[in-house]
Design a protein around this motif. Structure first.
Motif, PDB file in Angstrom:
ATOM      1  N   GLY A 252       0.822  -1.218   0.000  1.00 17.19           N
ATOM      2  CA  GLY A 252       0.000   0.000   0.000  1.00 17.19           C
ATOM      3  C   GLY A 252       0.847   1.256   0.000  1.00 17.19           C
ATOM      4  O   GLY A 252       0.518   2.245  -0.663  1.00 17.19           O
ATOM      5  N   LEU A 253       1.951   1.220   0.732  1.00 19.80           N
ATOM      6  CA  LEU A 253       2.868   2.361   0.782  1.00 19.80           C
ATOM      7  C   LEU A 253       3.371   2.706  -0.613  1.00 19.80           C
ATOM      8  O   LEU A 253       3.367   3.868  -1.022  1.00 19.80           O
ATOM      9  CB  LEU A 253       4.041   2.029   1.712  1.00 19.80           C
ATOM     10  N   GLY A 254       3.772   1.689  -1.369  1.00 21.41           N
ATOM     11  CA  GLY A 254       4.260   1.918  -2.730  1.00 21.41           C
ATOM     12  C   GLY A 254       3.180   2.475  -3.642  1.00 21.41           C
ATOM     13  O   GLY A 254       3.400   3.442  -4.380  1.00 21.41           O
ATOM     14  N   LEU A 255       1.995   1.877  -3.591  1.00 21.70           N
ATOM     15  CA  LEU A 255       0.895   2.321  -4.460  1.00 21.70           C
ATOM     16  C   LEU A 255       0.472   3.751  -4.133  1.00 21.70           C
ATOM     17  O   LEU A 255       0.268   4.579  -5.023  1.00 21.70           O
ATOM     18  CB  LEU A 255      -0.293   1.371  -4.329  1.00 21.70           C
ATOM     19  N   PHE A 256       0.323   4.064  -2.848  1.00 24.75           N
ATOM     20  CA  PHE A 256      -0.111   5.411  -2.473  1.00 24.75           C
ATOM     21  C   PHE A 256       0.975   6.452  -2.704  1.00 24.75           C
ATOM     22  O   PHE A 256       0.673   7.617  -2.973  1.00 24.75           O
ATOM     23  CB  PHE A 256      -0.566   5.434  -1.013  1.00 24.75           C
ATOM     24  N   THR A 257       2.234   6.053  -2.600  1.00 26.65           N
ATOM     25  CA  THR A 257       3.317   6.986  -2.908  1.00 26.65           C
ATOM     26  C   THR A 257       3.221   7.447  -4.357  1.00 26.65           C
ATOM     27  O   THR A 257       3.267   8.642  -4.655  1.00 26.65           O
ATOM     28  CB  THR A 257       4.690   6.328  -2.653  1.00 26.65           C
ATOM     29  N   VAL A 258       3.073   6.482  -5.253  1.00 29.39           N
ATOM     30  CA  VAL A 258       2.992   6.804  -6.680  1.00 29.39           C
ATOM     31  C   VAL A 258       1.725   7.608  -6.978  1.00 29.39           C
ATOM     32  O   VAL A 258       1.774   8.611  -7.688  1.00 29.39           O
ATOM     33  CB  VAL A 258       3.054   5.519  -7.530  1.00 29.39           C
ATOM     34  N   ALA A 259       0.593   7.171  -6.425  1.00 25.62           N
ATOM     35  CA  ALA A 259      -0.667   7.888  -6.674  1.00 25.62           C
ATOM     36  C   ALA A 259      -0.589   9.317  -6.152  1.00 25.62           C
ATOM     37  O   ALA A 259      -1.010  10.264  -6.822  1.00 25.62           O
ATOM     38  CB  ALA A 259      -1.826   7.140  -6.032  1.00 25.62           C
ATOM     39  N   GLY A 260      -0.031   9.488  -4.953  1.00 26.67           N
ATOM     40  CA  GLY A 260       0.062  10.823  -4.360  1.00 26.67           C
ATOM     41  C   GLY A 260       0.983  11.746  -5.125  1.00 26.67           C
ATOM     42  O   GLY A 260       0.650  12.903  -5.399  1.00 26.67           O
TER      43      GLY A 260
ATOM     44  N   ILE B 117      11.614   8.634  -7.563  1.00 26.48           N
ATOM     45  CA  ILE B 117      11.614   7.905  -8.839  1.00 26.48           C
ATOM     46  C   ILE B 117      10.524   8.438  -9.764  1.00 26.48           C
ATOM     47  O   ILE B 117      10.756   8.626 -10.965  1.00 26.48           O
ATOM     48  CB  ILE B 117      11.448   6.383  -8.596  1.00 26.48           C
ATOM     49  N   VAL B 118       9.344   8.722  -9.223  1.00 26.70           N
ATOM     50  CA  VAL B 118       8.253   9.273 -10.043  1.00 26.70           C
ATOM     51  C   VAL B 118       8.649  10.635 -10.609  1.00 26.70           C
ATOM     52  O   VAL B 118       8.471  10.904 -11.800  1.00 26.70           O
ATOM     53  CB  VAL B 118       6.949   9.376  -9.227  1.00 26.70           C
ATOM     54  N   VAL B 119       9.191  11.492  -9.756  1.00 28.63           N
ATOM     55  CA  VAL B 119       9.596  12.833 -10.204  1.00 28.63           C
ATOM     56  C   VAL B 119      10.702  12.734 -11.250  1.00 28.63           C
ATOM     57  O   VAL B 119      10.648  13.384 -12.304  1.00 28.63           O
ATOM     58  CB  VAL B 119      10.050  13.696  -9.005  1.00 28.63           C
ATOM     59  N   ALA B 120      11.715  11.895 -10.984  1.00 28.73           N
ATOM     60  CA  ALA B 120      12.825  11.753 -11.926  1.00 28.73           C
ATOM     61  C   ALA B 120      12.343  11.190 -13.256  1.00 28.73           C
ATOM     62  O   ALA B 120      12.750  11.667 -14.326  1.00 28.73           O
ATOM     63  CB  ALA B 120      13.903  10.849 -11.332  1.00 28.73           C
ATOM     64  N   GLY B 121      11.464  10.198 -13.212  1.00 25.83           N
ATOM     65  CA  GLY B 121      10.923   9.636 -14.445  1.00 25.83           C
ATOM     66  C   GLY B 121      10.160  10.657 -15.258  1.00 25.83           C
ATOM     67  O   GLY B 121      10.298  10.717 -16.496  1.00 25.83           O
ATOM     68  N   GLY B 122       9.395  11.510 -14.571  1.00 32.40           N
ATOM     69  CA  GLY B 122       8.668  12.573 -15.265  1.00 32.40           C
ATOM     70  C   GLY B 122       9.609  13.586 -15.890  1.00 32.40           C
ATOM     71  O   GLY B 122       9.405  14.035 -17.024  1.00 32.40           O
TER      72      GLY B 122
ATOM     73  N   ALA C 222       8.715   2.586  -9.223  1.00 28.67           N
ATOM     74  CA  ALA C 222       8.573   3.308  -7.958  1.00 28.67           C
ATOM     75  C   ALA C 222       7.874   2.451  -6.905  1.00 28.67           C
ATOM     76  O   ALA C 222       8.300   2.413  -5.745  1.00 28.67           O
ATOM     77  CB  ALA C 222       7.808   4.609  -8.184  1.00 28.67           C
ATOM     78  N   VAL C 223       6.813   1.756  -7.296  1.00 28.40           N
ATOM     79  CA  VAL C 223       6.115   0.869  -6.351  1.00 28.40           C
ATOM     80  C   VAL C 223       7.062  -0.245  -5.896  1.00 28.40           C
ATOM     81  O   VAL C 223       7.155  -0.546  -4.700  1.00 28.40           O
ATOM     82  CB  VAL C 223       4.831   0.277  -6.981  1.00 28.40           C
ATOM     83  N   ALA C 224       7.761  -0.849  -6.840  1.00 30.47           N
ATOM     84  CA  ALA C 224       8.672  -1.951  -6.510  1.00 30.47           C
ATOM     85  C   ALA C 224       9.799  -1.486  -5.586  1.00 30.47           C
ATOM     86  O   ALA C 224      10.145  -2.178  -4.614  1.00 30.47           O
ATOM     87  CB  ALA C 224       9.253  -2.549  -7.785  1.00 30.47           C
TER      88      ALA C 224
END
Length: 196
Positions: free
Chosen positions: A91-99, A154-159, A172-174
């Motif tokens: 859940g931490l991984g999923l919500f991190t990416v969603a947030g 990771i999300v920010v860098a990927g963007g 990012a989730v992984a």
């Protein structure tokens, strides 16, 4: 990602409630608190009012379903090694990416988006732990918020690099999940103040 995170965090809350021997109502309350608090906090901080939880009833149904699943199927769930920690890490991984993704979609700069991702990822777990009078995991020595930080970066860098959203989200989730689980297995902790 949001709905998957809601269901998984709801399972973590419901499973913890079962371990604390709460009744059906208590299991559902803890499940919904864990599942929804982080997303509600995120949406309110973004000015997305009313929060998605109250605009789209799928969030409430997912949280209720996860609470019922934890109540009726807790035995197989509890057979997992450290079930609350494993579910919580997912859940931490999923919500991190969603947030983080939602914050960036709302035009936030990278640093506030990362902060909001951590709030989204940790908010439900904090409320869940407080409701059963435990010190929230995010405040203990275990790696928790740091794992969410890693996923958000990771999300920010990927963007910023223009990479495709789905592979970045999966990575990012992984990474968040792996860091959280490995830190518990290995006993890693965040640094403490010198001499404390």
């Amino acid at each position: 990602m949001d709905l998957a995170g809601v269901f998984i965090f709801g399972l973590s809350g419901g499973t913890l409630a079962v371990r604390h021997r709460l009744d059906l109502f208590g299991v559902l309350v803890l499940s919904m608190a864990a599942a929804l608090a982080g997303g509600v906090a995120r949406d309110l901080l973004l000015g997305a009012a009313p929060p998605a939880t109250f605009r789209d009833d799928r969030y409430l149904w997912a949280a209720l379903a996860s609470g019922l699943a934890a109540f009726f199927f807790h035995r197989p769930i509890l057979r997992l090694v450290k079930p609350v920690m494993v579910l919580d890490a997912a859940g931490l991984g999923l919500f991190t990416v969603a947030g983080c993704s939602k914050a960036l979609d709302y035009g936030m700069e990278p640093l506030p988006a990362v902060l909001l991702a951590v709030i989204t990822a940790c908010g439900g777990g904090v409320l869940r732990d407080l409701l059963v009078t435990e010190i929230p995991r995010v405040l203990r020595e275990e790696i928790y918020a740091v794992a969410a930080l890693l996923g958000a970066v990771i999300v920010v860098a990927g963007g910023r690099l223009g990479l495709p959203d789905l592979p970045v989200a999966i990575a990012a989730v992984a990474a968040t999940f792996a860091l959280r689980v490995v830190s518990v297995v290995r006993g890693w902790s965040a640094p403490r103040a010198p001499g404390s």
